[in-house]
Design a protein around this motif. Structure first.
Motif, PDB file in Angstrom:
ATOM      1  N   SER A  58       0.836  -1.205   0.000  1.00 37.74           N
ATOM      2  CA  SER A  58       0.000   0.000   0.000  1.00 37.74           C
ATOM      3  C   SER A  58       0.865   1.247   0.000  1.00 37.74           C
ATOM      4  N   ASP A  59       0.276   2.330  -0.472  1.00 35.20           N
ATOM      5  CA  ASP A  59       0.938   3.638  -0.486  1.00 35.20           C
ATOM      6  C   ASP A  59      -0.041   4.648   0.101  1.00 35.20           C
ATOM      7  N   ALA A  60       0.284   5.119   1.313  1.00 32.41           N
ATOM      8  CA  ALA A  60      -0.633   6.021   2.013  1.00 32.41           C
ATOM      9  C   ALA A  60      -0.819   7.333   1.258  1.00 32.41           C
ATOM     10  N   ASP A  61       0.235   7.818   0.595  1.00 28.02           N
ATOM     11  CA  ASP A  61       0.151   9.112  -0.095  1.00 28.02           C
ATOM     12  C   ASP A  61      -0.806   9.062  -1.284  1.00 28.02           C
ATOM     13  N   SER A  62      -0.687   8.029  -2.095  1.00 23.88           N
ATOM     14  CA  SER A  62      -1.530   7.937  -3.292  1.00 23.88           C
ATOM     15  C   SER A  62      -2.851   7.219  -3.033  1.00 23.88           C
ATOM     16  N   GLY A  63      -2.912   6.499  -1.925  1.00 25.41           N
ATOM     17  CA  GLY A  63      -4.111   5.725  -1.632  1.00 25.41           C
ATOM     18  C   GLY A  63      -4.178   4.406  -2.381  1.00 25.41           C
ATOM     19  N   LYS A  64      -3.135   4.083  -3.156  1.00 24.43           N
ATOM     20  CA  LYS A  64      -3.109   2.823  -3.900  1.00 24.43           C
ATOM     21  C   LYS A  64      -2.780   1.655  -2.967  1.00 24.43           C
ATOM     22  N   TYR A  65      -3.361   0.530  -3.268  1.00 27.69           N
ATOM     23  CA  TYR A  65      -2.954  -0.690  -2.562  1.00 27.69           C
ATOM     24  C   TYR A  65      -3.204  -1.886  -3.464  1.00 27.69           C
ATOM     25  N   ALA A  66      -2.448  -2.937  -3.210  1.00 26.32           N
ATOM     26  CA  ALA A  66      -2.585  -4.177  -3.976  1.00 26.32           C
ATOM     27  C   ALA A  66      -2.533  -5.352  -3.014  1.00 26.32           C
ATOM     28  N   VAL A  67      -3.543  -6.205  -3.085  1.00 30.14           N
ATOM     29  CA  VAL A  67      -3.569  -7.435  -2.301  1.00 30.14           C
ATOM     30  C   VAL A  67      -2.977  -8.545  -3.155  1.00 30.14           C
ATOM     31  N   LEU A  68      -2.014  -9.275  -2.608  1.00 28.82           N
ATOM     32  CA  LEU A  68      -1.301 -10.302  -3.363  1.00 28.82           C
ATOM     33  C   LEU A  68      -1.723 -11.686  -2.888  1.00 28.82           C
ATOM     34  N   SER A  69      -2.186 -12.492  -3.807  1.00 26.71           N
ATOM     35  CA  SER A  69      -2.571 -13.869  -3.483  1.00 26.71           C
ATOM     36  C   SER A  69      -1.382 -14.801  -3.651  1.00 26.71           C
ATOM     37  N   ASP A  70      -1.242 -15.743  -2.712  1.00 30.81           N
ATOM     38  CA  ASP A  70      -0.195 -16.766  -2.806  1.00 30.81           C
ATOM     39  C   ASP A  70       1.183 -16.117  -2.928  1.00 30.81           C
ATOM     40  N   ILE A  71       1.621 -15.455  -1.850  1.00 29.52           N
ATOM     41  CA  ILE A  71       2.853 -14.665  -1.909  1.00 29.52           C
ATOM     42  C   ILE A  71       4.098 -15.544  -1.941  1.00 29.52           C
ATOM     43  N   LEU A  72       5.148 -14.973  -2.535  1.00 25.67           N
ATOM     44  CA  LEU A  72       6.482 -15.558  -2.536  1.00 25.67           C
ATOM     45  C   LEU A  72       7.184 -15.192  -1.232  1.00 25.67           C
ATOM     46  N   GLY A  73       8.315 -15.855  -0.981  1.00 24.63           N
ATOM     47  CA  GLY A  73       9.107 -15.515   0.196  1.00 24.63           C
ATOM     48  C   GLY A  73       9.580 -14.077   0.165  1.00 24.63           C
ATOM     49  N   ASP A  74      10.009 -13.590  -1.012  1.00 27.17           N
ATOM     50  CA  ASP A  74      10.478 -12.203  -1.125  1.00 27.17           C
ATOM     51  C   ASP A  74       9.343 -11.218  -0.856  1.00 27.17           C
ATOM     52  N   GLU A  75       8.152 -11.534  -1.314  1.00 28.61           N
ATOM     53  CA  GLU A  75       7.010 -10.647  -1.110  1.00 28.61           C
ATOM     54  C   GLU A  75       6.596 -10.596   0.357  1.00 28.61           C
ATOM     55  N   ASP A  76       6.887 -11.656   1.080  1.00 24.78           N
ATOM     56  CA  ASP A  76       6.599 -11.690   2.515  1.00 24.78           C
ATOM     57  C   ASP A  76       7.363 -10.583   3.231  1.00 24.78           C
ATOM     58  N   HIS A  77       8.598 -10.318   2.806  1.00 29.40           N
ATOM     59  CA  HIS A  77       9.457  -9.342   3.493  1.00 29.40           C
ATOM     60  C   HIS A  77       9.166  -7.905   3.074  1.00 29.40           C
ATOM     61  N   LEU A  78       8.765  -7.687   1.836  1.00 31.08           N
ATOM     62  CA  LEU A  78       8.650  -6.308   1.350  1.00 31.08           C
ATOM     63  C   LEU A  78       7.245  -5.736   1.473  1.00 31.08           C
ATOM     64  N   GLY A  79       6.276  -6.561   1.897  1.00 35.31           N
ATOM     65  CA  GLY A  79       4.891  -6.095   1.964  1.00 35.31           C
ATOM     66  C   GLY A  79       4.551  -5.408   3.273  1.00 35.31           C
ATOM     67  N   ASP A  80       3.335  -4.866   3.333  1.00 33.34           N
ATOM     68  CA  ASP A  80       2.846  -4.164   4.517  1.00 33.34           C
ATOM     69  C   ASP A  80       2.006  -5.072   5.406  1.00 33.34           C
ATOM     70  N   MET A  81       1.617  -6.212   4.899  1.00 33.87           N
ATOM     71  CA  MET A  81       0.861  -7.176   5.698  1.00 33.87           C
ATOM     72  C   MET A  81       1.042  -8.535   5.058  1.00 33.87           C
ATOM     73  N   ASP A  82       1.265  -9.532   5.902  1.00 32.18           N
ATOM     74  CA  ASP A  82       1.204 -10.898   5.386  1.00 32.18           C
ATOM     75  C   ASP A  82       0.259 -11.666   6.286  1.00 32.18           C
ATOM     76  N   PHE A  83      -0.632 -12.391   5.675  1.00 31.04           N
ATOM     77  CA  PHE A  83      -1.595 -13.135   6.458  1.00 31.04           C
ATOM     78  C   PHE A  83      -1.907 -14.454   5.788  1.00 31.04           C
ATOM     79  N   LYS A  84      -2.163 -15.430   6.632  1.00 33.28           N
ATOM     80  CA  LYS A  84      -2.443 -16.791   6.186  1.00 33.28           C
ATOM     81  C   LYS A  84      -3.847 -17.141   6.657  1.00 33.28           C
ATOM     82  N   VAL A  85      -4.635 -17.707   5.763  1.00 37.71           N
ATOM     83  CA  VAL A  85      -6.023 -18.036   6.065  1.00 37.71           C
ATOM     84  C   VAL A  85      -6.305 -19.462   5.614  1.00 37.71           C
ATOM     85  N   THR A  86      -6.894 -20.254   6.507  1.00 40.28           N
ATOM     86  CA  THR A  86      -7.322 -21.605   6.140  1.00 40.28           C
ATOM     87  C   THR A  86      -8.836 -21.680   6.265  1.00 40.28           C
TER      88      THR A  86
END
Length: 740
Positions: free
Chosen positions: A471-499
């Motif tokens: 997400s970008d607070a200034d622009s208001g843009k955000y993207a939800v990522l499905s099935d994240i990679l290990g690298d995306e786990d570190h660079l994102g603003d939230m990681d969550f696991k749902v069963t």
């Protein structure tokens, strides 16, 4: 003289309170509090050294221990001393660590310890729900550089009403068991299990818990103010060089963006990024690298992160070329291992898990022995994460906290779908063979298929997915990522696991790194996760759609039988002789438990061959056999005596009764062998207890036609006999003493 004590009280709104006090205990620690609710008391101390370490990360240790003395109990084992932490304690440590760690400055590297001890236990208070509150309150009394007060709370839902910090007894009737960690402004951590609830219900539960946490944060600030707020300590942070940062950014950003946009595999991509970093460092002299080479590396990582995030926000593309809601290719296989009771492989992209299932009796249940809880788990899951799964070689030092936490999440996701009438103790083991993005969710998927392959009649199959957020607070843009990679786990603003199943969510784990995440974004992310979950669930059910109707031929079959309490001893035998011989002769495992309510015996029979199980069931029938008066039974002669024959009931081997010589035939019988012989089989009629002998009476002659002209002997006159005996005794009394 008792020192002055400072205290704050938090009202939970239903007559219960939590108090926080300081000033009495552990005053040499940099901060210490005692948190009390009912009879539950826990001490938390925090200490942070004043010397910075050259590590590049915060060496924070969160330690939570439950003292057995707190519950008036002795530790188990030979040494009678608390030793390594239990899984339950490790899980509490992780809950607290995940909320505290992000609130320390990134350049703060002093050795820091948070130690929480349960000193007094209350059956109606679950102490893990107060551990986060205790840790944050102690830090507020210290001089640590720490962003803001936080707290944690458990939320349950009983009869449609949310409850804060429910008791363990209340959780039995709750369809939600969630722990939420938050500051007054932002939710930071969520973990829990649910009974197939909706995404909107989950968001509502988080909101409810957050309102209670706000009150707990305010109480901490009041306590710190009353105690005397300390000035934040000064420490030597990282060097900063704005010009160098811009230079590195300009050199790296476009190149990283291009490689990220190309969409490549993990190792290829990592090698390309490493080459960019090496080329940038090559532009500096050895003297410059010796002076600020660490800064160059830090600024490169910052530029790399910015480029990858911008690619996703601007173009909706990801490191491996996927769109934001796209799931990596999946392939599955069941019954891979020939000797296990159930097995399955789940592979999603570069993540792979091999799960096995083992079926056992209640004797194989996982024993939980903690001061705050004693019990058994009849379904449990173990998760192993060896170093080769990420292409690394590193020391192996027992089960890590991460493995305990990920295994617990997968277990919580699956356990609600194991039916209550499942006769087995079920153990699932997940071996992670490859990892690049959420091996815990791969464990859930592999575990589901392995359970169905083993013939466990799951209510519904479960799948899991790991999600991310940029997400970008200034622009208001955000993207939800499905099935994240290990690298995306570190660079994102939230990681969550749902069963969850097709009907709803069964477990979740969230770490939210951005402040003030709106509930709208959270719900949207959960709904996108649902779409991904259902896609993965479809792949699982293509491989195995329903549980196998029976266990495998080489897997044990479980039969459960209830017997009256008075027969338990007979089934066990003196010194366990009967049950041990049965197990040896039938090649089965037999376990006997007592129902605490009905006091009946619950007999579990586990065996691979049906013949052995049938033999045990026949033995139980034999022990339970009670002939009914007036019924006719087939018997076999097993022993010849002068005064009759011992016969055994054919339908109940082992049950013997004496057939008296007078009941063999209507005619007078001089020798038993004149009528019957060893091994003879015939019918007898059961008459119950003979009132004269007080022994069981059976008769052969009662089933035979009475010979013509037969005259029965008159029954003995017991009264005359008694009188005669009495007269004899009278004569004995009149007799004069004998002279020696």
């Amino acid at each position: 003289m008792i020192p002055k004590v400072f205290k704050e009280v938090i009202d939970l709104g239903d007559g219960r309170e939590i108090s926080i006090e300081t000033g009495k205990l552990a005053k040499q620690a940099h901060g210490s509090v005692v948190v009390t609710s009912g009879k539950c008391m826990m001490l938390c101390t925090v200490v942070s050294n004043y010397e910075q370490k050259d590590l590049g990360f915060l060496p924070l240790t969160v330690d939570y221990r439950e003292k057995f003395a707190a519950a008036g109990r002795y530790p188990g084992g030979f040494f009678k001393r608390e030793a390594r932490p239990s899984d339950g304690e490790v899980l509490t440590m992780r809950l607290v660590d995940r909320v505290l760690r992000p609130l320390f400055p990134k350049d703060y590297t002093a050795e820091t310890q948070v130690m929480i001890q349960l000193m007094s236990h209350d059956e109606d208070v679950m102490p893990d729900a107060m551990a986060g509150l205790a840790a944050s309150a102690a830090i507020q009394l210290s001089d640590f550089p720490f962003e803001c007060a936080i707290s944690e709370a458990r939320v349950g839902r009983i009869n449609g009403e949310f409850v804060i910090n429910p008791t363990r007894a209340q959780l039995v009737d709750s369809d939600i068991d969630m722990m939420i960690g938050a500051s007054a402004d932002s939710v930071m951590m969520v973990e829990g299990e649910m009974n197939e609830i909706s995404e909107d219900d989950m968001a509502a539960a988080i909101k409810f818990a957050h309102e209670a946490i706000k009150l707990q944060c305010a109480a901490q600030l009041r306590l710190a103010e009353a105690f005397g707020k300390k000035d934040v300590r000064e420490y030597e942070g990282d060097r900063e060089d704005a010009a160098l940062e811009k230079k590195v950014h300009d050199m790296a950003y476009d190149k990283v963006y291009a490689i990220a946009k190309a969409g490549s595999a993990k190792h290829e991509r990592s090698a390309a990024f490493a080459e960019i970093k090496a080329d940038i460092k090559a532009t500096f002299s050895e003297e410059e690298l010796a002076d600020y080479g660490g800064l160059v590396s830090d600024y490169y990582r910052k530029a790399e992160k910015a480029a990858i995030r911008d690619l996703t926000l601007n173009e909706g593309l990801r490191l491996d070329g996927r769109k934001t809601d796209e799931i990596r290719p999946i392939w599955c296989e069941v019954d891979y291992l020939p000797s296990t009771h159930g097995s399955a492989i789940f592979t999603r992209g570069e993540t792979q898990a091999l799960a096995t299932v083992t079926l056992g009796t209640s004797r194989d249940a996982n024993k939980i022995d903690m001061p705050s809880y004693e019990g058994e788990e009849n379904f449990y899951l173990h998760y192993n994460f060896p170093p080769f799964c990420t292409g690394e070689a590193r020391p192996i030092r027992g089960t890590s906290r991460r493995e305990v936490g990920h295994g617990n999440l997968a277990q919580r996701g699956l356990k609600g779908m194991i039916p209550e009438d499942c006769p087995y103790t079920v153990r699932v083991v997940s071996e992670v063979l490859e990892s690049n993005g959420s091996s815990s969710m791969a464990t859930v998927c592999a575990g589901t298929m392995a359970l169905m392959d083993a013939g466990v009649q799951m209510t519904r199959p479960v799948s899991g997915i790991a999600m991310g957020l940029i997400s970008d607070a200034d622009s208001g843009k955000y993207a939800v990522l499905s099935d994240i990679l290990g690298d995306e786990d570190h660079l994102g603003d939230m990681d969550f696991k749902v069963t969850g199943t097709s009907e709803g969510i069964t477990a979740c784990q969230m770490d939210i790194k951005v402040k003030g995440l709106s509930y709208e974004i959270l719900v949207n992310a959960l709904k996108q996760a649902r779409d991904g979950r259902l896609h993965i669930l479809g792949k699982l059910t293509e491989t195995i759609s329903l549980p196998n109707s029976a266990v495998k031929e080489h897997a044990p079959t479980m039969v459960t039988r209830r017997i009256p309490n008075e027969f338990i001893g007979a089934l066990i035998g003196p010194g366990g002789k009967v049950i041990q011989e049965m197990q040896k002769e039938t090649d089965t495992t037999i376990v006997i438990n007592e129902d605490p309510v009905t006091e009946e015996g619950i007999v579990e029979i586990l065996g691979v061959g049906q013949e052995g199980i049938n033999a045990v069931m026949a033995k139980i029938d034999s022990i339970l056999f009670k002939p009914e008066v007036g019924n006719v039974y087939e018997v076999k002669v097993i022993k010849m005596l002068d005064f009759g024959a011992v016969v055994e009931y054919k339908d109940a081997p082992g049950n013997e009764v004496l057939l008296h010589v007078s009941e063999l035939a209507w005619e007078r019988t001089e020798n038993v062998s004149d009528v019957v012989n060893m091994g003879d089989v015939f019918d007898v009629k059961y008459f119950g207890l003979d009132p004269r002998t007080r022994k069981e009476k059976v008769s052969r002659k009662a089933l035979l036609p009475k010979p013509e002209g037969f005259v029965e002997r008159p029954p003995r006159d017991d009264k005359r006999k008694d009188d005669r005996r009495g007269n004899d005794r009278s004569r004995d009394r009149d007799r004069k003493p004998r002279r020696d």
